[in-house]
Design an enzyme around this catalytic site. Structure first.
Site, mmCIF file in Angstrom:
data_model
loop_
_atom_site.group_PDB
_atom_site.id
_atom_site.type_symbol
_atom_site.label_atom_id
_atom_site.label_comp_id
_atom_site.label_asym_id
_atom_site.label_seq_id
_atom_site.Cartn_x
_atom_site.Cartn_y
_atom_site.Cartn_z
ATOM 1 N N ARG A 135 2.545 -4.100 -6.864
ATOM 2 C CA ARG A 135 3.480 -2.990 -6.949
ATOM 3 C C ARG A 135 3.345 -2.381 -8.339
ATOM 4 O O ARG A 135 2.926 -3.048 -9.284
ATOM 5 C CB ARG A 135 4.911 -3.467 -6.723
ATOM 6 C CG ARG A 135 5.145 -4.118 -5.350
ATOM 7 C CD ARG A 135 6.572 -4.632 -5.237
ATOM 8 N NE ARG A 135 6.835 -5.196 -3.906
ATOM 9 C CZ ARG A 135 6.655 -6.467 -3.575
ATOM 10 N NH1 ARG A 135 6.193 -7.328 -4.491
ATOM 11 N NH2 ARG A 135 6.914 -6.897 -2.351
ATOM 12 N N LYS A 160 9.269 -9.054 -6.465
ATOM 13 C CA LYS A 160 10.399 -8.702 -5.609
ATOM 14 C C LYS A 160 11.007 -9.959 -5.004
ATOM 15 O O LYS A 160 10.290 -10.831 -4.519
ATOM 16 C CB LYS A 160 9.917 -7.763 -4.494
ATOM 17 C CG LYS A 160 11.047 -7.111 -3.715
ATOM 18 C CD LYS A 160 10.505 -6.070 -2.767
ATOM 19 C CE LYS A 160 11.642 -5.375 -2.015
ATOM 20 N NZ LYS A 160 11.126 -4.328 -1.104
ATOM 21 N N HIS A 266 2.295 3.499 -4.383
ATOM 22 C CA HIS A 266 2.393 2.462 -3.352
ATOM 23 C C HIS A 266 1.308 2.610 -2.290
ATOM 24 O O HIS A 266 0.998 1.648 -1.582
ATOM 25 C CB HIS A 266 3.777 2.500 -2.701
ATOM 26 C CG HIS A 266 4.296 1.147 -2.329
ATOM 27 N ND1 HIS A 266 4.535 0.151 -3.259
ATOM 28 C CD2 HIS A 266 4.621 0.605 -1.126
ATOM 29 C CE1 HIS A 266 4.975 -0.924 -2.647
ATOM 30 N NE2 HIS A 266 5.033 -0.686 -1.354
ATOM 31 N N ARG A 269 -1.400 0.035 -2.756
ATOM 32 C CA ARG A 269 -1.050 -1.300 -2.257
ATOM 33 C C ARG A 269 -1.206 -1.346 -0.741
ATOM 34 O O ARG A 269 -1.705 -2.332 -0.190
ATOM 35 C CB ARG A 269 0.382 -1.631 -2.687
ATOM 36 C CG ARG A 269 0.941 -2.955 -2.173
ATOM 37 C CD ARG A 269 2.297 -3.197 -2.816
ATOM 38 N NE ARG A 269 3.134 -4.090 -2.053
ATOM 39 C CZ ARG A 269 3.170 -5.405 -2.179
ATOM 40 N NH1 ARG A 269 2.380 -5.996 -3.050
ATOM 41 N NH2 ARG A 269 3.995 -6.139 -1.454
ATOM 42 N N HIS A 292 5.053 -10.942 0.664
ATOM 43 C CA HIS A 292 6.036 -10.659 1.705
ATOM 44 C C HIS A 292 6.718 -11.953 2.154
ATOM 45 O O HIS A 292 6.048 -12.961 2.398
ATOM 46 C CB HIS A 292 5.374 -9.999 2.916
ATOM 47 C CG HIS A 292 4.943 -8.594 2.668
ATOM 48 N ND1 HIS A 292 4.023 -7.938 3.469
ATOM 49 C CD2 HIS A 292 5.314 -7.700 1.710
ATOM 50 C CE1 HIS A 292 3.851 -6.703 3.005
ATOM 51 N NE2 HIS A 292 4.612 -6.543 1.949
ATOM 52 N N TYR A 301 0.550 -3.293 8.934
ATOM 53 C CA TYR A 301 -0.796 -2.835 8.575
ATOM 54 C C TYR A 301 -1.789 -3.025 9.720
ATOM 55 O O TYR A 301 -2.854 -2.412 9.707
ATOM 56 C CB TYR A 301 -1.285 -3.565 7.322
ATOM 57 C CG TYR A 301 -0.417 -3.284 6.120
ATOM 58 C CD1 TYR A 301 -0.400 -2.023 5.539
ATOM 59 C CD2 TYR A 301 0.401 -4.272 5.592
ATOM 60 C CE1 TYR A 301 0.417 -1.756 4.451
ATOM 61 C CE2 TYR A 301 1.214 -4.011 4.495
ATOM 62 C CZ TYR A 301 1.218 -2.749 3.938
ATOM 63 O OH TYR A 301 2.034 -2.479 2.871
#
Length: 319
Positions: A135, A160, A266, A269, A292, A301
């Protein structure tokens, strides 16, 4: 009364080690909430007042569902963590349903063009976004000690969800990144010589080791050119580059490259994840590299890999 309440909210958030960006956002929305209701104290308000404010944001201000939920999170933090009010209706406040957007993905030729349009150090930062799946905030907060050139890996600290993870470092990024590290060390050495600045250190390290702010390993890989005042402590420090500067550079590069997709930081990424899956990488591996918590987040994706929607071939191509 509102200002005292906001100061109390800041203290609670700093005690809980919330990021400065989260602190800014929560305080902003609580301030908006209080002003919307004519500076009434939140203890005098209830569920109907919160829902009226959220409706105002959605209908009158036309904000995105994610923004509406961010405002709600800030208000709930105020009631639950600051005022410590146990209100049974808090759990019944309806959250906006988040819209699932398909990620913007660049192909390899578009990424090459974008990198060519970016000047240093923005090209090196974008190289990490695409080459390591970082990120933008993770790339800018990267410290020298967390870049392992020998093992070709990057340790992402406090990502995150306050999680650490390890991700790959592309071989093609090594030469430019080594030059960037040398520049960062030169800036730190000059700051030490002049006894000014130094980087921010987490938790109580600055008190325990006053000179650690000049230590090579703790330096930002992408330091700012100028010193600035820390908004929390008031101390003058060497901060890292700001998100906005990189985002502006990427937007301008997209225009010069004549790309008609909405290119943001973003998007690189997203492209990292999509191209890994296209090359045969396991989705669990991609999930770990991206950081994640839920593999379902990574699954989006799979809908953009290969060619066209769901990888399907249009029947018109067979005519």
């Amino acid at each position: 009364m509102a200002e005292k309440l906001l100061d109390q909210m800041r203290r609670v958030m700093r005690t809980g080690h919330y990021s400065y960006r989260t602190e800014e956002a929560y305080v902003h929305w609580v301030k908006r909430f209080i002003r919307f209701h004519g500076l009434r104290h939140p203890e005098e308000m209830g569920k109907a007042d919160i829902e009226a404010f959220l409706s105002h944001l959605a209908i009158d201000r036309n904000v995105a569902p994610s923004t509406q939920n961010l405002a709600l999170n800030g208000i709930l933090f105020l009631y639950q963590k600051v005022l410590e009010v146990e209100l049974p209706w808090l759990d019944d406040v309806v959250r906006a349903r988040r819209k699932t957007n398909m990620p913007v993905v660049l192909d390899r030729s578009e990424i090459r063009v974008m990198l060519a349009e970016l000047a240093s150090p923005h090209d090196r930062i974008v190289g990490l976004l695409y080459g390591s799946g970082l990120r933008i905030s993770e790339a800018l907060r990267l410290r020298i000690k967390d870049v392992d050139f020998r093992r070709r890996e990057i340790i992402v600290r406090n990502g995150k969800g306050a999680k650490d993870r390890v991700t790959v470092l592309a071989d093609s990024s090594l030469p430019a990144l080594k030059v960037q590290v040398e520049k960062a060390l030169a800036i730190a050495e000059l700051d030490r010589y002049r006894n000014r600045g130094g980087v921010h250190l987490p938790h109580a390290l600055a008190r325990k080791y006053p000179d650690a702010r000049f230590e090579p390993g703790w330096q930002w890989v992408f330091p700012a050119q100028r010193l600035s005042k820390d908004p929390r402590t008031g101390l003058v420090r060497r901060h890292h580059l700001l998100n906005q500067a990189v985002q502006r550079a990427v937007k301008l590069a997209g225009r010069r490259a004549e790309l008609y997709k909405p290119v943001t930081c973003h998007a690189f990424r997203h492209s990292f994840a999509t191209h890994l899956l296209e090359s045969g990488a396991d989705i669990r591996t991609v999930q770990q590299l991206l950081g994640h918590s839920d593999v379902r987040t990574t699954m989006i994706y799979t809908h953009v890999i290969n060619r066209g929607a769901m990888g399907a071939r249009s029947p018109m191509d067979g005519m």
